[in-house]
Design an enzyme around this catalytic site. Structure first.
Site, PDB file in Angstrom:
ATOM      1  N   ASP A  17       0.838  -1.191   0.000  1.00  0.00           N
ATOM      2  CA  ASP A  17       0.000   0.000   0.000  1.00  0.00           C
ATOM      3  C   ASP A  17       0.878   1.248   0.000  1.00  0.00           C
ATOM      4  O   ASP A  17       1.953   1.245   0.598  1.00  0.00           O
ATOM      5  CB  ASP A  17      -0.893  -0.026   1.252  1.00  0.00           C
ATOM      6  CG  ASP A  17      -2.187   0.723   1.045  1.00  0.00           C
ATOM      7  OD1 ASP A  17      -2.376   1.304  -0.046  1.00  0.00           O
ATOM      8  OD2 ASP A  17      -3.003   0.745   1.980  1.00  0.00           O
ATOM      9  N   GLY A  18       0.402   2.287  -0.653  1.00  0.00           N
ATOM     10  CA  GLY A  18       1.096   3.575  -0.579  1.00  0.00           C
ATOM     11  C   GLY A  18       1.844   3.978  -1.844  1.00  0.00           C
ATOM     12  O   GLY A  18       2.561   4.987  -1.836  1.00  0.00           O
ATOM     13  N   ARG A  21       0.529   7.500  -2.980  1.00  0.00           N
ATOM     14  CA  ARG A  21       1.009   8.587  -2.112  1.00  0.00           C
ATOM     15  C   ARG A  21       2.499   8.840  -2.310  1.00  0.00           C
ATOM     16  O   ARG A  21       2.958   9.972  -2.318  1.00  0.00           O
ATOM     17  CB  ARG A  21       0.716   8.240  -0.636  1.00  0.00           C
ATOM     18  CG  ARG A  21      -0.678   8.633  -0.199  1.00  0.00           C
ATOM     19  CD  ARG A  21      -1.040   7.972   1.096  1.00  0.00           C
ATOM     20  NE  ARG A  21      -1.358   6.563   0.895  1.00  0.00           N
ATOM     21  CZ  ARG A  21      -1.465   5.670   1.862  1.00  0.00           C
ATOM     22  NH1 ARG A  21      -1.258   6.041   3.115  1.00  0.00           N
ATOM     23  NH2 ARG A  21      -1.773   4.427   1.599  1.00  0.00           N
ATOM     24  N   TRP A  22       3.245   7.771  -2.498  1.00  0.00           N
ATOM     25  CA  TRP A  22       4.695   7.894  -2.717  1.00  0.00           C
ATOM     26  C   TRP A  22       4.964   8.749  -3.954  1.00  0.00           C
ATOM     27  O   TRP A  22       5.830   9.627  -3.940  1.00  0.00           O
ATOM     28  CB  TRP A  22       5.290   6.486  -2.880  1.00  0.00           C
ATOM     29  CG  TRP A  22       6.774   6.425  -2.958  1.00  0.00           C
ATOM     30  CD1 TRP A  22       7.646   6.283  -1.919  1.00  0.00           C
ATOM     31  CD2 TRP A  22       7.585   6.487  -4.153  1.00  0.00           C
ATOM     32  NE1 TRP A  22       8.941   6.245  -2.380  1.00  0.00           N
ATOM     33  CE2 TRP A  22       8.933   6.365  -3.743  1.00  0.00           C
ATOM     34  CE3 TRP A  22       7.303   6.612  -5.508  1.00  0.00           C
ATOM     35  CZ2 TRP A  22       9.990   6.378  -4.659  1.00  0.00           C
ATOM     36  CZ3 TRP A  22       8.348   6.624  -6.418  1.00  0.00           C
ATOM     37  CH2 TRP A  22       9.685   6.511  -5.987  1.00  0.00           C
ATOM     38  N   HIS A  34       3.557   2.881  -8.796  1.00  0.00           N
ATOM     39  CA  HIS A  34       3.361   1.447  -9.051  1.00  0.00           C
ATOM     40  C   HIS A  34       4.618   0.852  -9.687  1.00  0.00           C
ATOM     41  O   HIS A  34       5.028  -0.261  -9.344  1.00  0.00           O
ATOM     42  CB  HIS A  34       2.155   1.220  -9.966  1.00  0.00           C
ATOM     43  CG  HIS A  34       0.844   1.629  -9.347  1.00  0.00           C
ATOM     44  ND1 HIS A  34       0.515   1.313  -8.051  1.00  0.00           N
ATOM     45  CD2 HIS A  34      -0.217   2.326  -9.838  1.00  0.00           C
ATOM     46  CE1 HIS A  34      -0.687   1.803  -7.780  1.00  0.00           C
ATOM     47  NE2 HIS A  34      -1.147   2.429  -8.842  1.00  0.00           N
ATOM     48  N   SER A  62      -6.916  -6.106  -6.218  1.00  0.00           N
ATOM     49  CA  SER A  62      -8.112  -6.653  -5.578  1.00  0.00           C
ATOM     50  C   SER A  62      -9.299  -6.558  -6.524  1.00  0.00           C
ATOM     51  O   SER A  62      -9.263  -5.815  -7.513  1.00  0.00           O
ATOM     52  CB  SER A  62      -8.412  -5.880  -4.295  1.00  0.00           C
ATOM     53  OG  SER A  62      -8.873  -4.582  -4.623  1.00  0.00           O
ATOM     54  N   ARG A  68     -11.034   1.424 -10.022  1.00  0.00           N
ATOM     55  CA  ARG A  68     -10.142   2.585 -10.178  1.00  0.00           C
ATOM     56  C   ARG A  68     -10.273   3.137 -11.596  1.00  0.00           C
ATOM     57  O   ARG A  68     -10.777   2.449 -12.488  1.00  0.00           O
ATOM     58  CB  ARG A  68      -8.693   2.159  -9.919  1.00  0.00           C
ATOM     59  CG  ARG A  68      -8.457   1.830  -8.458  1.00  0.00           C
ATOM     60  CD  ARG A  68      -6.997   1.773  -8.121  1.00  0.00           C
ATOM     61  NE  ARG A  68      -6.855   1.590  -6.691  1.00  0.00           N
ATOM     62  CZ  ARG A  68      -5.738   1.801  -6.020  1.00  0.00           C
ATOM     63  NH1 ARG A  68      -4.650   2.206  -6.631  1.00  0.00           N
ATOM     64  NH2 ARG A  68      -5.689   1.618  -4.717  1.00  0.00           N
ATOM     65  N   LEU A 128      11.531 -21.119  -3.364  1.00  0.00           N
ATOM     66  CA  LEU A 128      10.438 -20.256  -2.899  1.00  0.00           C
ATOM     67  C   LEU A 128       9.254 -20.322  -3.871  1.00  0.00           C
ATOM     68  O   LEU A 128       9.448 -20.328  -5.085  1.00  0.00           O
ATOM     69  CB  LEU A 128      10.967 -18.817  -2.850  1.00  0.00           C
ATOM     70  CG  LEU A 128       9.969 -17.686  -2.607  1.00  0.00           C
ATOM     71  CD1 LEU A 128       9.489 -17.707  -1.160  1.00  0.00           C
ATOM     72  CD2 LEU A 128      10.611 -16.332  -2.906  1.00  0.00           C
ATOM     73  N   ARG A 189      -5.902  -2.335   8.194  1.00  0.00           N
ATOM     74  CA  ARG A 189      -7.103  -3.127   7.908  1.00  0.00           C
ATOM     75  C   ARG A 189      -6.744  -4.241   6.945  1.00  0.00           C
ATOM     76  O   ARG A 189      -5.685  -4.228   6.330  1.00  0.00           O
ATOM     77  CB  ARG A 189      -8.216  -2.231   7.347  1.00  0.00           C
ATOM     78  CG  ARG A 189      -7.777  -1.425   6.157  1.00  0.00           C
ATOM     79  CD  ARG A 189      -8.912  -0.587   5.562  1.00  0.00           C
ATOM     80  NE  ARG A 189      -8.363   0.291   4.552  1.00  0.00           N
ATOM     81  CZ  ARG A 189      -7.954   1.534   4.748  1.00  0.00           C
ATOM     82  NH1 ARG A 189      -8.065   2.084   5.945  1.00  0.00           N
ATOM     83  NH2 ARG A 189      -7.431   2.241   3.773  1.00  0.00           N
ATOM     84  N   SER A 191      -8.870  -5.268   4.331  1.00  0.00           N
ATOM     85  CA  SER A 191      -9.348  -4.939   2.982  1.00  0.00           C
ATOM     86  C   SER A 191      -9.777  -6.148   2.143  1.00  0.00           C
ATOM     87  O   SER A 191      -9.381  -6.285   0.984  1.00  0.00           O
ATOM     88  CB  SER A 191      -8.277  -4.148   2.220  1.00  0.00           C
ATOM     89  OG  SER A 191      -8.010  -2.939   2.862  1.00  0.00           O
TER      90      SER A 191
HETATM   91  C1  FPP Z   1      -1.477   0.075  -3.516  1.00  0.00           C
HETATM   92  O1  FPP Z   1      -1.055   1.393  -3.597  1.00  0.00           O
HETATM   93  C2  FPP Z   1      -0.944  -0.713  -4.612  1.00  0.00           C
HETATM   94  C3  FPP Z   1      -1.681  -1.316  -5.586  1.00  0.00           C
HETATM   95  C4  FPP Z   1      -3.142  -1.281  -5.638  1.00  0.00           C
HETATM   96  C5  FPP Z   1      -1.036  -2.029  -6.676  1.00  0.00           C
HETATM   97  C6  FPP Z   1       0.148  -2.829  -6.290  1.00  0.00           C
HETATM   98  C7  FPP Z   1       0.734  -3.400  -7.496  1.00  0.00           C
HETATM   99  C8  FPP Z   1       2.036  -3.325  -7.858  1.00  0.00           C
HETATM  100  C9  FPP Z   1       3.094  -2.695  -7.049  1.00  0.00           C
HETATM  101  C10 FPP Z   1       2.457  -3.972  -9.090  1.00  0.00           C
HETATM  102  C11 FPP Z   1       2.862  -5.354  -8.737  1.00  0.00           C
HETATM  103  C12 FPP Z   1       3.401  -6.005  -9.891  1.00  0.00           C
HETATM  104  C13 FPP Z   1       4.001  -7.200  -9.850  1.00  0.00           C
HETATM  105  C14 FPP Z   1       4.481  -7.844 -11.064  1.00  0.00           C
HETATM  106  C15 FPP Z   1       4.172  -7.910  -8.592  1.00  0.00           C
HETATM  107  P1  FPP Z   1      -2.144   2.519  -3.781  1.00  0.00           P
HETATM  108  O2  FPP Z   1      -2.280   2.800  -5.227  1.00  0.00           O
HETATM  109  O3  FPP Z   1      -3.426   2.107  -3.115  1.00  0.00           O
HETATM  110  O4  FPP Z   1      -1.489   3.717  -3.046  1.00  0.00           O
HETATM  111  P2  FPP Z   1      -2.226   4.840  -2.200  1.00  0.00           P
HETATM  112  O5  FPP Z   1      -2.834   4.142  -1.030  1.00  0.00           O
HETATM  113  O6  FPP Z   1      -1.106   5.739  -1.824  1.00  0.00           O
HETATM  114  O7  FPP Z   1      -3.226   5.492  -3.093  1.00  0.00           O
END
Ligand code: FPP
Length: 235
Positions: A17-18, A21-22, A34, A62, A68, A128, A189, A191
């Site tokens: 998560d995050g 925001r990052w 991402h 999810s 989104r 793994l 949470r 989620s």
């Molecule tokens: C949550 O951050 C992140 C996601 C919903 C996507 C996570 C997916 C990736 C990092 C790509 C993974 C890819 C592979 C191949 C493993 P957010 O967008 O909810 O951030 P926020 O809470 O700051 O809005």
């Protein structure tokens, strides 16, 4: 970096998560977060392989994430497709078996093809196991399991229903329940993630945003886990 921890989890799962925001903090588009998040996935996964962890899983997308903005969904799907193809040498070098769990019927044909190819190519690896939860939700998993089990019960009404039987119908059948769940970015949470499977999971929450969660942060979470006393309802 070596890891000297006596009590390692068998299965670690991560809610990343995050990312958004990052990126916003850096004045960039959310998708930039991402993309950087994929680097964290690689760092954590290769560390887990090196440290002898048997299962690592990630909540990558999810069921709710389909809501989104279309452009963000498309970018995320593209990133995952690209990473799956690009990371095949990483999986082979580190003896990692790759799996994807979720409602794959909602994925594009291209992504489904990449999933199938990468899973097949890594199927013989036995270090793994890395699992991506894609188009997944805990309630969806329980419902699809209940539906399939009910179908089998009609054909075999004498079947005794217990937790072990039900677990065989979840998409995680055969995979040990997570010992440790890590969620980044300060949110506390679950989620709609693995609702059934996390009954006795230890939770570690960290304020670190996912793109900053690398080997040192992972090690700190494992150290915290190793200090926990797990009693599973006993004394
Ligand atoms: C949550 O951050 C992140 C996601 C919903 C996507 C996570 C997916 C990736 C990092 C790509 C993974 C890819 C592979 C191949 C493993 P957010 O967008 O909810 O951030 P926020 O809470 O700051 O809005």
């Amino acid at each position: 970096m070596e890891l000297n921890i006596e009590k390692l989890p068998v299965h670690v799962t991560l809610i990343m998560d995050g990312n958004g925001r990052w990126a916003t903090l850096r004045g960039r588009e959310r998708v930039f977060g991402h993309a950087e998040g994929v680097e964290s996935v690689r760092a954590v996964t290769t560390a887990a392989a090196r440290w002898g962890i048997k299962y690592i899983s990630f909540f990558a997308f999810s069921e709710e994430n389909w809501n989104r903005p279309a452009a963000e969904v498309e970018t995320l799907m593209g990133l995952m497709c690209e990473a799956m193809n690009k990371e095949l040498p990483t999986f082979m070098e580190n003896n990692i078996r790759f799996r994807v769990l979720g409602d794959l019927s909602r994925l594009s044909e291209d992504l489904r093809d990449s999933v199938e190819q990468t899973c097949r190519a890594t199927d013989g690896n036995d270090g793994l196991t890395m699992i991506l939860f894609l188009s997944y939700s805990g309630k969806w998993d329980i419902l699809q399991a209940a539906e399939r089990m009910a179908h089998d019960l009609i054909g075999n009404p004498g079947l005794r229903v217990d937790a072990a039987l039900f677990g065989n119908y979840l998409v995680t059948a055969g995979i040990p329940d997570p010992d440790l769940l890590i969620r980044t970015s300060g949110e506390k949470r679950i989620s709609n993630y693995m609702l059934w499977q996390t009954a006795y999971t230890e939770y570690v929450f960290t304020d670190t945003l996912w793109p900053d969660f690398r080997e040192a942060e992972f090690r700190a979470a494992l150290e915290e886990y190793s200090r926990r006393d797990r009693r599973f309802g006993k004394v």
